[in-house]
Write an enzyme that holds these catalytic residues in place. Structure first.
Site, PDB file in Angstrom:
ATOM      1  CE1 TYR A 140      -3.897  -1.629  -0.490  1.00  0.00           C
ATOM      2  CE2 TYR A 140      -4.377  -1.453   1.841  1.00  0.00           C
ATOM      3  CZ  TYR A 140      -4.745  -1.832   0.566  1.00  0.00           C
ATOM      4  OH  TYR A 140      -5.972  -2.423   0.357  1.00  0.00           O
ATOM      5  CE  LYS A 193       0.653 -14.870  -7.020  1.00  0.00           C
ATOM      6  NZ  LYS A 193      -0.048 -16.135  -7.303  1.00  0.00           N
ATOM      7  CG  ASP A 227      -2.990 -17.000  -6.174  1.00  0.00           C
ATOM      8  OD1 ASP A 227      -2.294 -17.302  -5.179  1.00  0.00           O
ATOM      9  OD2 ASP A 227      -2.634 -17.257  -7.339  1.00  0.00           O
ATOM     10  CG  ASP A 251      -7.701  -3.473   3.251  1.00  0.00           C
ATOM     11  OD1 ASP A 251      -8.690  -3.639   4.003  1.00  0.00           O
ATOM     12  OD2 ASP A 251      -7.593  -2.490   2.504  1.00  0.00           O
ATOM     13  CG  ASP A 255     -12.685  -5.568   3.134  1.00  0.00           C
ATOM     14  OD1 ASP A 255     -12.645  -5.318   4.353  1.00  0.00           O
ATOM     15  OD2 ASP A 255     -12.593  -4.693   2.261  1.00  0.00           O
TER      16      ASP A 255
END
Length: 364
Positions: A140, A193, A227, A251, A255
């Protein structure tokens, strides 16, 4: 995440309304926290601070220096949602008030539980996990620079973003995750990842694993690509306990788990350093329903319970821990009884829901 503070008798807690529905759900949360702390045999001194659109009108800025100075003196506060997209320029393009607070006080750990509630429809009815999100760097761009942003445009046709991963940040969020796991089912899943971002998220994975192996041999460790993790959460979310991830991955996953377990409207969240804790629900300011007595305060109330728990643990204060338990049980039993706001399929207004939680908080 830190030991007891020097003054165990100090129960001063900051309260910041924010924008939109913050003006409804924050006072509602403040009322039930006061009731819970009082019922547990203590009291609370609220410190009300300006922030957001109201602060622009009164102080000429959404993030007044006086608010930051006051927060410096507090160990805990409740932050209402802010609607920075509605701020006039030049404030709209600046770092959000929540972002300013996170940076100034180094609130490096964002803890987001996802637990199904009786009375709330859920895609994974027996989910009970916690996302531990590193909150200061990662992918971010608004969080990974001392000054300015890690996102920039060298030409009008090229946009770049910098991802930052440091050993220090990985180590401290790993300790947070493994310490938490010891209070639960002793299982940590590291999300990364590394097959693509081998240096950055690879470092995150390796440092987290090293912390676990060296310091928490009693905790089971595994890791997943982000993923693949999304699919696993949908298919078998009940199998996970504590999930630790860098900023953006944490984040997104929180969610997802919030919705899988019920709703973002019921998903609590705290942001913490080693000494301070901020209760802040993951959802936004919902300006479309602001002022209509329809907002759901559940997530913020449960966030406040998490805040009281952590504050009580650090201070070895049984009153605060007891208040957290009272508040959490009152919210859950209210929803289980069929009293819920419209977003959860109920008929209760914000005030009706709050009154029921308040009554159950005081009941023994």
């Amino acid at each position: 995440m830190g030991g007891p503070t020097a003054n165990n008798s100090d129960k001063r807690i900051g309260v910041v309304l924010g924008d939109g529905i913050g003006h409804e759900i924050v006072p509602a949360t403040q009322r039930v926290v006061t009731a819970a702390v009082t019922a547990a045999g203590a009291d609370v001194d609220w410190v009300t601070l300006p922030l957001g659109l109201g602060a622009i009108e009164s102080h000429g800025t959404p993030m007044p220096d006086s608010t930051l100075a006051a927060l410096t003196e507090l160990d805990a506060w409740i932050l209402g949602p802010h609607d920075s997209a509605s701020y006039p320029e030049p404030f709209r393009g600046q770092l959000t008030p929540g972002g300013v607070i996170r940076k100034k006080f180094d609130l490096f750990a964002n803890i987001r539980p996802a637990r199904s509630l009786e009375g709330v429809a859920s895609m994974v009815p027996d989910m009970d996990l916690v996302i531990v999100r590193e909150n200061t760097e990662g992918l971010y761009a608004d969080r990974n620079m001392f000054a300015g942003s890690g996102e920039f445009m060298p030409t009008p046709d090229v946009a770049l973003a910098v991802g930052v991963v440091t050993r220090r940040a990985c180590e401290r969020i790993a300790h947070t995750a493994f310490t938490l796991a010891r209070t639960r089912r002793r299982h940590v899943t590291i999300v990364h990842k590394a097959n693509v971002l081998s240096m950055t998220t690879g470092l995150f994975r390796d440092v987290c694993r090293d912390v676990g192996v060296r310091h928490y041999p009693d905790v089971q460790i595994d890791d997943e690509h982000v993923d693949a993790m999304t699919a696993h959460l949908v298919r078998r979310g009940r199998d996970f306990d504590v999930v630790v991830a860098e900023n953006m991955f944490g984040d997104i996953l929180s969610d997802l788990t919030g919705e899988l377990s019920g709703s973002l409207g019921t998903a609590p969240s705290i942001n913490s350093s080693d000494t301070q804790v901020m209760a802040q629900a993951a959802h936004g300011a919902a300006p479309d329903i602001a002022g209509r007595n329809r907002a759901n305060p559940t997530a913020l109330m449960l966030s406040a319970a998490m805040m009281l728990d952590l504050l009580g643990e650090r201070r070895a204060d049984r009153h605060l821990i007891g208040a957290a338990t009272r508040l959490r049980e009152a919210v859950r039993s209210t929803i289980a009884s069929g009293v819920a706001t419209a977003d959860l399929g109920g008929l209760a207004s914000t005030s009706e829901f709050t009154e029921t939680v308040l009554a159950r908080t005081l009941r023994r």
